[in-house]
Design a protein around this motif. Structure first.
Motif, PDB file in Angstrom:
ATOM      1  N   ILE A 260       0.855  -1.186   0.000  1.00  0.00           N
ATOM      2  CA  ILE A 260       0.000   0.000   0.000  1.00  0.00           C
ATOM      3  C   ILE A 260       0.891   1.237   0.000  1.00  0.00           C
ATOM      4  CG2 ILE A 260      -1.899   1.177   1.174  1.00  0.00           C
ATOM      5  CD1 ILE A 260      -2.330  -1.525   2.709  1.00  0.00           C
ATOM      6  N   TYR A 261       0.773   2.068  -1.011  1.00  0.00           N
ATOM      7  CA  TYR A 261       1.590   3.272  -1.107  1.00  0.00           C
ATOM      8  C   TYR A 261       0.954   4.381  -0.272  1.00  0.00           C
ATOM      9  CZ  TYR A 261       3.691   0.729  -4.985  1.00  0.00           C
ATOM     10  OH  TYR A 261       4.310  -0.225  -5.745  1.00  0.00           O
ATOM     11  N   MET A 298      -0.135   7.578  -3.997  1.00  0.00           N
ATOM     12  CA  MET A 298      -0.761   7.549  -2.679  1.00  0.00           C
ATOM     13  C   MET A 298      -2.141   6.886  -2.726  1.00  0.00           C
ATOM     14  SD  MET A 298      -1.775  10.715  -0.100  1.00  0.00           S
ATOM     15  CE  MET A 298      -0.098  11.241   0.198  1.00  0.00           C
ATOM     16  N   ARG A 299      -2.362   5.966  -1.776  1.00  0.00           N
ATOM     17  CA  ARG A 299      -3.624   5.247  -1.558  1.00  0.00           C
ATOM     18  C   ARG A 299      -3.833   4.096  -2.541  1.00  0.00           C
ATOM     19  NH1 ARG A 299      -8.246   9.683  -1.106  1.00  0.00           N
ATOM     20  NH2 ARG A 299      -7.216  10.378  -3.030  1.00  0.00           N
ATOM     21  N   PHE A 303      -0.994  -5.701  -5.405  1.00  0.00           N
ATOM     22  CA  PHE A 303      -1.155  -7.062  -4.889  1.00  0.00           C
ATOM     23  C   PHE A 303      -0.425  -8.030  -5.810  1.00  0.00           C
ATOM     24  CE2 PHE A 303      -3.514 -11.131  -5.037  1.00  0.00           C
ATOM     25  CZ  PHE A 303      -3.307 -11.554  -3.732  1.00  0.00           C
ATOM     26  N   PHE A 304       0.373  -8.947  -5.229  1.00  0.00           N
ATOM     27  CA  PHE A 304       1.025  -9.977  -6.036  1.00  0.00           C
ATOM     28  C   PHE A 304       1.234 -11.242  -5.205  1.00  0.00           C
ATOM     29  CE2 PHE A 304       4.382  -7.405  -4.148  1.00  0.00           C
ATOM     30  CZ  PHE A 304       5.285  -8.335  -3.676  1.00  0.00           C
ATOM     31  N   MET A 329       5.453   3.302   2.792  1.00  0.00           N
ATOM     32  CA  MET A 329       4.480   2.310   2.354  1.00  0.00           C
ATOM     33  C   MET A 329       4.104   1.408   3.516  1.00  0.00           C
ATOM     34  SD  MET A 329       7.089  -0.096   0.158  1.00  0.00           S
ATOM     35  CE  MET A 329       8.114   1.307  -0.296  1.00  0.00           C
ATOM     36  N   GLY A 330       2.938   0.804   3.397  1.00  0.00           N
ATOM     37  CA  GLY A 330       2.506  -0.201   4.348  1.00  0.00           C
ATOM     38  C   GLY A 330       2.454  -1.547   3.652  1.00  0.00           C
ATOM     39  N   ILE A 331       2.904  -2.578   4.340  1.00  0.00           N
ATOM     40  CA  ILE A 331       2.955  -3.906   3.755  1.00  0.00           C
ATOM     41  C   ILE A 331       2.208  -4.871   4.658  1.00  0.00           C
ATOM     42  CG2 ILE A 331       4.438  -5.768   2.926  1.00  0.00           C
ATOM     43  CD1 ILE A 331       6.709  -3.743   2.730  1.00  0.00           C
TER      44      ILE A 331
END
Length: 333
Positions: A260-261, A298-299, A303-304, A329-331
């Motif tokens: 997630i950016y 942003m936002r 997905f991979f 970023m959130g992972i």
């Protein structure tokens, strides 16, 4: 609990140690008398008051829960829990040549009569050391249904292989096997293993899971990192500056990733898959090209999948690079 550590390290006296190679598929061996009787009893007594039902990871939901496929109880210790545990962990590192820092904390498990663990892969670990803390009167073997054991399967000349490997628990012995192939990416299908039901007696064991890289359990310099605890992966928040980059597979414990950016980037900071086969549209159909770059926005969320459709083998094309560029970023994995 006060303990007496004997000269040379270790609690109590160990009998003569020797290694027996069991299989080349998977790479498996057993180290006889790895633990002393006193160390086995110490770990059992340490765990007994805090045992709880074992859980399994659901590959479809990513959540953990109770399952009929695993009916044991277990207790997890932090790495370096006490002097006895630290000595055992150093011994494991010396025997396996895998640094202490790459290992998770010890997990003590107990199987009572009828309890079992059905065949599975330790897909998010590189290797496993299973230490038997008790003898078992009947049942409770660790078995590898796809293994090629180093024992004859018949009387015909030249036949030297046997399909399937069964290891009987013996107090103090330690079974060591590799989950990953030598490339440290691909899961070895022959490492599929399980614990047969205990028929008579009580089975106690202690597991050390090891990773290809350092197993982090604390905050690092550039990464607010919540790592795998009690078999659950939580959200990580990462920040990369202009000079930073990170090249890796998410293959050691992750089936898929959502990136997630949290910020835009003026220049640079792309997520790059050098081995990807990218699809892109043309007037008539599409064609493939190598390499995939994803620019942070942003936002948006990328997905991979890290694993192939068999949910066992790491997909080599999932190798990716996080390029620097004042990026947050959130992972979640």
């Amino acid at each position: 609990m006060a303990v007496d550590i004997v000269e040379g390290g270790g609690l109590g006296q160990r009998r003569k140690q020797w290694t027996e190679v069991l299989s080349s598929e998977p790479r498996a061996s057993i180290f006889h008398n790895f633990l002393s009787k006193e160390e086995c009893e110490y770990l059992i007594n340490l765990a007994k008051p805090r045992m709880s039902r074992s859980k399994v990871l659901d590959p479809n939901t990513g959540q953990t829960g109770h399952s009929s496929s695993r009916t044991s109880t277990r207790m997890h210790l932090k790495r370096g829990h006490d002097e006895v545990v630290r000595d055992i962990e150093r011994r494991i590192a010396n025997y396996t040549s895998i640094p202490v820092e790459n290992g998770e904390g010890l997990s003590v498990i107990n199987y009572e009569v009828g309890q079992k663990f059905e065949p599975h892969h330790d897909v998010h670990r590189m290797a496993t050391l299973l230490m038997y803390l008790s003898d078992v009167e009947e049942g409770g073997e660790t078995y590898f249904p796809n293994a090629i054991a180093k024992r004859k399967c018949c009387r015909f000349p030249g036949c030297t292989k046997r399909r399937g490997l069964y290891v009987k628990p013996k107090m103090g012995d330690a079974l060591f096997f590799w989950t990953l192939k030598p490339d440290r990416i691909t899961v070895d299908p022959s490492s599929l293993h399980g614990g047969r039901p205990v028929i008579r007696g009580d089975k106690w064991a202690c597991i050390k899971w090891m990773h290809a890289e350092e197993f982090k359990a604390s905050k690092t310099e550039n990464l607010k990192y919540w790592t795998r605890t009690e078999e659950v992966f939580l959200l990580s928040i990462m920040k990369l500056d202009k000079s930073s980059s990170l090249t890796h597979h998410d293959g050691y414990g992750r089936m898929a990733t959502v990136l997630i950016y949290l910020s835009d980037v003026e220049e640079g900071g792309e997520t790059y898959f050098p081995n990807a086969r990218e699809k892109f549209s043309r007037v008539r159909g599409f064609r493939l090209r190598s390499g995939l770059y994803v620019k942070p926005k942003m936002r948006h969320a990328l997905f991979f999948w890290t694993l192939k459709h068999d949910l066992t083998t790491v997909d080599p094309s999932s190798l990716h690079v996080l390029l620097g560029g004042e990026l947050s970023m959130g992972i979640t994995v």
